[in-house]
Each structure stands twice: as C-alpha cells, then as structure tokens.
Design a protein around this motif. Structure first.
Motif, mmCIF file in Angstrom:
data_model
loop_
_atom_site.group_PDB
_atom_site.id
_atom_site.type_symbol
_atom_site.label_atom_id
_atom_site.label_comp_id
_atom_site.label_asym_id
_atom_site.label_seq_id
_atom_site.Cartn_x
_atom_site.Cartn_y
_atom_site.Cartn_z
ATOM 1 N N HIS A 132 0.829 -1.203 0.000
ATOM 2 C CA HIS A 132 0.000 0.000 0.000
ATOM 3 C C HIS A 132 0.871 1.264 0.000
ATOM 4 O O HIS A 132 0.452 2.297 -0.482
ATOM 5 C CB HIS A 132 -0.931 0.002 1.206
ATOM 6 N N LEU A 133 2.063 1.168 0.563
ATOM 7 C CA LEU A 133 2.989 2.291 0.564
ATOM 8 C C LEU A 133 3.470 2.568 -0.856
ATOM 9 O O LEU A 133 3.602 1.644 -1.656
ATOM 10 C CB LEU A 133 4.220 1.966 1.415
ATOM 11 N N SER A 134 3.768 3.804 -1.141
ATOM 12 C CA SER A 134 4.414 4.134 -2.416
ATOM 13 C C SER A 134 5.929 4.040 -2.208
ATOM 14 O O SER A 134 6.414 4.005 -1.068
ATOM 15 C CB SER A 134 4.046 5.553 -2.848
ATOM 16 N N LEU A 135 6.660 4.017 -3.293
ATOM 17 C CA LEU A 135 8.117 3.985 -3.207
ATOM 18 C C LEU A 135 8.618 5.203 -2.438
ATOM 19 O O LEU A 135 9.487 5.083 -1.565
ATOM 20 C CB LEU A 135 8.729 3.928 -4.610
ATOM 21 N N GLU A 136 8.060 6.346 -2.708
ATOM 22 C CA GLU A 136 8.483 7.578 -2.041
ATOM 23 C C GLU A 136 8.201 7.528 -0.539
ATOM 24 O O GLU A 136 9.018 7.969 0.269
ATOM 25 C CB GLU A 136 7.785 8.797 -2.668
ATOM 26 N N GLU A 137 7.050 6.987 -0.155
ATOM 27 C CA GLU A 137 6.722 6.868 1.270
ATOM 28 C C GLU A 137 7.690 5.920 1.970
ATOM 29 O O GLU A 137 8.159 6.213 3.073
ATOM 30 C CB GLU A 137 5.284 6.362 1.444
ATOM 31 N N LEU A 138 7.995 4.787 1.336
ATOM 32 C CA LEU A 138 8.923 3.832 1.932
ATOM 33 C C LEU A 138 10.329 4.429 2.036
ATOM 34 O O LEU A 138 10.995 4.254 3.053
ATOM 35 C CB LEU A 138 8.948 2.524 1.129
ATOM 36 N N GLN A 139 10.762 5.136 1.005
ATOM 37 C CA GLN A 139 12.072 5.777 1.053
ATOM 38 C C GLN A 139 12.159 6.785 2.198
ATOM 39 O O GLN A 139 13.183 6.867 2.892
ATOM 40 C CB GLN A 139 12.389 6.467 -0.277
ATOM 41 N N ALA A 140 11.083 7.520 2.441
ATOM 42 C CA ALA A 140 11.063 8.513 3.526
ATOM 43 C C ALA A 140 11.104 7.831 4.894
ATOM 44 O O ALA A 140 11.635 8.404 5.853
ATOM 45 C CB ALA A 140 9.817 9.386 3.414
#
Length: 99
Positions: free
Chosen positions: A86-94
């Motif tokens: 459900h997370l986006s790549l950008e959310e996981l990177q943050a």
C-alpha cells in the motif's frame, strides 16, 4: 503482487513484482523469514538470523528494529495473506534510513 525489495548493502529500494512467499525467500536469500508490521497494511519480511549470519548493509524502517541484509516490503491481509504493497516507493524511502 506489487512489492519493494530493499538491499541494505547497496542502500537501494526498488519496486518489484512477486507471486508468493517463495519469491520472498529467494530474494532475501534465506529460509528463516520473519515479518514486522510497518503499519496496518504493510509489513517487512527479512531473515530472522540476519545479524547472526553477519549480513552486511543495515537499515531501519521508522522505529522498527534495524535489519541487516535484504528485505521485502509487501501488503498483507488478516491471516498473513499477501497482497499489493500500500505504501508508495516515495513513502517507503522517507521511512527508511540506511545505517
């Protein structure tokens, strides 16, 4: 299923597609896989013995315990049934810090 592969040694996170838990074992490279919840819909799957084995490349997601080596982030439903992350790549990177 849409998931993310984290390589602590390379300090990289990439979007991937997997079809089953067997794929997680192959990607992580060990069969002693455990998971830790990131939030209510996503979890990180990694080698339970990553520090005992001396895997290189440490990282931490939010306030979870640090992980060493490789991991897969994917969504889950009740009963640990896997689903799309459900997370986006950008959310996981943050949320991820390489140590």
């Amino acid at each position: 299923m849409h998931a993310f592969f984290i390589d602590g040694k390379k300090q990289e996170i990439e979007a991937i597609e997997i079809s089953s838990r067997v794929d997680i074992v192959k990607l992580v490279g060990q069969d002693t896989i455990i998971s830790d919840q990131i939030n209510d819909t996503d979890a990180v799957y990694f080698d339970e013995d990553c520090f005992i084995r001396g895997a290189s490349g440490r990282f931490q997601i939010d306030k979870l315990a640090p992980i060493s080596g490789k991991a897969v982030v994917i969504g889950y439903l009740e009963g640990e049934q896997l689903t799309n992350a459900h997370l986006s790549l950008e959310e996981l990177q943050a949320k991820t810090q390489f140590l």
